[in-house]
Design an enzyme around this catalytic site. Structure first.
Site, PDB file in Angstrom:
ATOM      1  N   GLU A 274       0.868  -1.093   0.044  1.00 31.26           N
ATOM      2  CA  GLU A 274      -0.055  -0.028   0.084  1.00 31.26           C
ATOM      3  C   GLU A 274       0.773   1.241  -0.138  1.00 31.26           C
ATOM      4  O   GLU A 274       0.571   1.999   0.684  1.00 31.26           O
ATOM      5  CB  GLU A 274      -1.067   0.047   1.194  1.00 31.26           C
ATOM      6  CG  GLU A 274      -1.872  -1.281   1.002  1.00 31.26           C
ATOM      7  CD  GLU A 274      -2.949  -1.169   2.259  1.00 31.26           C
ATOM      8  OE1 GLU A 274      -2.781  -0.980   3.475  1.00 31.26           O
ATOM      9  OE2 GLU A 274      -4.025  -1.667   2.156  1.00 31.26           O
ATOM     10  N   ASP A 353      -8.466  -8.961   3.715  1.00 28.65           N
ATOM     11  CA  ASP A 353      -8.362  -7.925   4.570  1.00 28.65           C
ATOM     12  C   ASP A 353      -9.434  -8.016   6.134  1.00 28.65           C
ATOM     13  O   ASP A 353     -10.189  -7.019   5.782  1.00 28.65           O
ATOM     14  CB  ASP A 353      -8.197  -6.513   3.980  1.00 28.65           C
ATOM     15  CG  ASP A 353      -7.654  -5.485   5.006  1.00 28.65           C
ATOM     16  OD1 ASP A 353      -6.885  -5.692   5.937  1.00 28.65           O
ATOM     17  OD2 ASP A 353      -7.462  -4.316   4.472  1.00 28.65           O
ATOM     18  N   GLU A 381     -12.349  -2.535  12.162  1.00 22.31           N
ATOM     19  CA  GLU A 381     -12.385  -1.781  10.847  1.00 22.31           C
ATOM     20  C   GLU A 381     -13.607  -2.021  10.130  1.00 22.31           C
ATOM     21  O   GLU A 381     -14.326  -1.013   9.456  1.00 22.31           O
ATOM     22  CB  GLU A 381     -10.995  -2.000  10.069  1.00 22.31           C
ATOM     23  CG  GLU A 381     -10.892  -1.199   8.910  1.00 22.31           C
ATOM     24  CD  GLU A 381      -9.485  -1.324   8.354  1.00 22.31           C
ATOM     25  OE1 GLU A 381      -8.967  -2.050   8.716  1.00 22.31           O
ATOM     26  OE2 GLU A 381      -9.595  -0.879   6.886  1.00 22.31           O
TER      27      GLU A 381
HETATM   28  C1  GCU Z   1      -5.907  -2.167   5.678  1.00 26.24           C
HETATM   29  C2  GCU Z   1      -6.582  -0.890   6.392  1.00 26.24           C
HETATM   30  C3  GCU Z   1      -5.113  -0.013   6.527  1.00 26.24           C
HETATM   31  C4  GCU Z   1      -3.723  -0.500   6.910  1.00 26.24           C
HETATM   32  C5  GCU Z   1      -3.531  -1.979   6.257  1.00 26.24           C
HETATM   33  C6  GCU Z   1      -2.620  -2.663   6.735  1.00 26.24           C
HETATM   34  O1  GCU Z   1      -5.906  -1.917   4.493  1.00 26.24           O
HETATM   35  O2  GCU Z   1      -7.561  -0.300   5.717  1.00 26.24           O
HETATM   36  O3  GCU Z   1      -5.627   1.321   7.264  1.00 26.24           O
HETATM   37  O4  GCU Z   1      -2.727   0.258   6.790  1.00 26.24           O
HETATM   38  O5  GCU Z   1      -4.715  -2.638   6.205  1.00 26.24           O
HETATM   39  O6  GCU Z   1      -2.869  -3.773   7.368  1.00 26.24           O
HETATM   40  O7  GCU Z   1      -1.470  -2.289   6.694  1.00 26.24           O
END
Ligand code: GCU
Length: 666
Positions: A274, A353, A381
């Site tokens: 990400e 996730d 979440e």
């Molecule tokens: C999810 C979450 C993010 C987080 C990511 C992770 O995608 O929405 O906020 O950073 O998980 O586990 O690194």
């Protein structure tokens, strides 16, 4: 009066055990009375017994045993084991280290707090050895005080880019140590801005102080690390793990960090995920990155926990070949055996996730020569933001019990992460935590059951979700039988109820983009995140079979064949693995579309029934707790109704198929 709740360490006055003579005299066998953990254990015992029973115990420390060097998981578990028995008219707690004594003390305090008879509980020697060596919480706290996916206020670790160490820090350590947690990562996995400077002079003093407090409760301090620290704080132009200059920088850096924060146990790394930097940028593997850091950390007895949440987050929704569910496996399996022995791969429970229902990650049971840790999320979440009640321990029990068929009789996820299956050097379980600086720590008071429950379950995998819920309620809310029963009736079915009014049959998502609270059926359907339901007028689901993305085949047999076949696949996951017509008949005998209608209507009604149950507790539980949960239920019902109506309307409009029961669809 403190400005935060004491939760399960509330130590209210108790009736049971009032005249228990044995509680007046304790022996800590194997304890060094100079050990700060033992001192803290004695203080806790004294405080708890005074408050609950007005008893002032005499505590004697006998036989100073030398704790084993904690070089691996087995030694950690041996050190942390405790035995409790009634001996010579008193209570004997025996362990190989102060940590074991501390856990033994919390066992006794729990017995008193839930009003079980101490005499009966310890009539025969009680012996408990933790199931998992590493039992961690991962905070996603940012240094500006915000919390990524935090639903209970701001961070109690940071404010305005400074670290806070105060009374609450210590109470936090007490609270989590009492559940069995022995490791904490205090900063967000997305390490940016000020957090990149955690490993510099700017924060060493505070971190050392924090680490000392944690150590006094047997909790190891861990930091999330910015993989590109050489660039961000080192002024270099590379973070290539094989570059001599990069390696030299890390050698100096770690020497400094471990000297300045002597209690530091290691690092957690989110790399190539990400948008975070990682070894892929330099054409290197995840193993190259993890091993480079681990080799340097090794001489300080430290470990590198490397996350497997690596996937392409810039996908094209038109592309039906790339399957995000495969990514963890495809990125990490090829190097099984290449990760050095102080690297642990941290694997999210599902391949996507933290959805309300996912299959187990195929890395668990796939990897055979690599240290592994399971990552779950108690921050809700995708499961209600600590507004909706969603007791997650039943889900975690399912995950731990999943049979991976990786060979041998000890092949469940629990066996793997306890280190038993492959004799792993390190292993364990981590939860992305749900805490913040709200008065009650977790936003919704009932979400405390997930914090408490996670620690308890990690320590003792054999506990049931019912036992854990009951302990939580008795210790943190009330010991009144009717109150306990009512709250258990709310907690225990809450996960399945949440599942029923949200996304159906394992497909997941359908949430409001970015916030992840509330319904948006197509919210992610044309986005870049690889999270699709592929619904059209004929059917819904993602084909992950041998004819689709092939994901189902990543499991060991017979799981692979089971998931690959729509007939054998369990109903609750069928749309995760298959694209099916709305008229497809499930094992339940219902069609997919009728299942969607029924579960959504039922889920909403059931949520209303939970709220009504809570209302019966007015005047029977603490006013503040009552009002907090009542307010949350109000919001939950709005949410549940939106989910119910939007999902049902969406699929009615897509499919044109009437609800057999003729209920109102919009
Ligand atoms: C999810 C979450 C993010 C987080 C990511 C992770 O995608 O929405 O906020 O950073 O998980 O586990 O690194």
């Amino acid at each position: 009066m403190k400005d935060y709740a004491q939760l399960w360490l509330d130590y209210k006055e108790k009736r049971e055990n009032k005249d228990c003579e044995e509680l007046k005299r304790f022996t800590f066998s194997g304890a060094d009375k100079e050990d700060v953990i033992v001192k803290n254990a004695s203080a806790e015992l004294t405080r708890g017994l005074a408050a609950m029973l007005s008893i002032e115990p005499v505590i004697v420390c006998a036989d100073t045993a030398v704790p084993l060097e904690e070089t691996d998981g087995e030694a950690i578990r041996d050190n942390e084991e405790y035995r409790i028995c009634i001996k010579d008219g008193g209570i004997d707690i025996a362990a190989k280290s102060g940590k074991g004594i501390l856990y033994g003390v919390f066992d006794v305090l729990r017995t008193v707090a839930v009003e079980k008879s101490v005499k009966a509980e310890y009539a025969e020697e009680k012996r408990v050895r933790p199931s998992e060596p590493l039992r961690m919480l991962n905070h996603w706290d940012n240094m500006d005080g915000s919390i990524e996916r935090g639903y209970s206020g701001e961070s109690f670790f940071y404010e305005d880019n400074e670290i806070i160490v105060d009374e609450r820090t210590k109470d936090y350590a007490r609270l989590i140590a009492s559940t069995g947690i022995n490791a904490v990562v205090i900063n967000n996995v997305n390490v940016k801005q000020a957090a990149s400077y955690m490993i510099t002079d700017r924060y060493f003093a505070k971190l050392a102080e924090l680490g000392e407090i944690f150590a006094g409760y047997g909790i190891g301090l861990f930091l999330s690390l910015n993989y590109a620290s050489t660039i961000e704080i080192g002024g270099m132009d590379s973070a290539d793990p094989l570059d001599e200059g990069v390696i030299a920088w890390w050698k100096d850096k770690m020497a400094e960090v471990f000297k300045k924060i002597p209690t530091l146990k290691g690092f957690l790394v989110k790399a190539d995920s990400e948008g975070r930097p990682g070894p892929f940028t330099y054409g290197r593997t995840q193993a190259d990155g993890a091993n480079m850091l681990a080799d340097i950390a090794k001489q300080y007895g430290a470990i590198i926990i490397w996350r497997c949440f690596v996937y392409n987050c810039r996908q094209d929704w038109r592309d039906r070949k790339t399957d995000r569910a495969r990514a963890g496996y495809d990125n990490f399996m090829p190097m099984d055996g290449d990760y050095h022995d102080n690297v642990i791969l941290q694997i999210k429970n599902g391949p996507m996730d933290f959805q309300i229902r996912e299959p187990i990650s195929p890395l668990l049971g796939g990897l055979k020569k690599t240290n592994q840790m399971l990552e779950v999320q108690i921050a809700q979440e995708y499961t209600g933001h600590q507004i909706d009640v969603c007791y997650l321990i039943p889900m975690f029990k399912e995950i731990l019990g999943f049979k991976t068929y990786c060979g041998g009789s000890k092949d469940s996820v629990a066996d793997i992460i306890s280190g038993e299956t492959f004799g792993s050097r390190y292993s364990g379980i981590a939860a992305v935590t749900n805490t913040g600086n709200d008065f009650n720590w977790t936003g919704n008071y009932l979400a405390g059951a997930n914090l408490y429950g996670f620690g308890r379950l990690a320590f003792e995998n054999g506990l049931s979700a019912e036992q854990i819920a009951e302990e939580f309620v008795r210790m943190s809310i009330s010991g009144d039988k009717e109150v306990v029963d009512t709250i258990m009736e709310i907690l225990l079915p809450s996960r399945e109820i949440y599942e029923r009014y949200t996304s159906p049959l394992g497909i997941g998502w359908m949430v409001t983009p970015a916030t992840h609270y509330g319904c948006s059926v197509d919210g992610y359907e044309y986005d870049r995140w690889g999270t699709y339901h592929r619904a059209d007028h004929l059917g819904i689901g993602v084909d992950r079979t041998d004819k689709g993305t092939g994901y189902a085949l990543l499991y060991n047999e017979p799981n692979a064949s089971m998931y690959n076949s729509p007939e054998d696949c369990p109903d609750e996951l069928v749309l995760f693995f298959h694209h099916l017509p709305y008229t497809h008949k499930l094992h339940s005998g219902k069609t997919v579309i009728q299942h969607i209608y029924d579960t959504h209507f039922e889920g909403y009604e059931e949520a209303k029934a939970l709220a009504a149950k809570w209302d019966t507790l007015k005047g029977r539980v603490d006013e503040e707790i009552f009002e907090n949960v009542k307010e949350r239920f109000g919001l939950q019902l709005v949410n549940a109704r939106e989910w119910c109506d939007q999902v049902n309307s969406y699929f009615y409009r897509k499919s044109g198929i009437e609800d057999e029961k003729g209920r109102q669809i919009w």
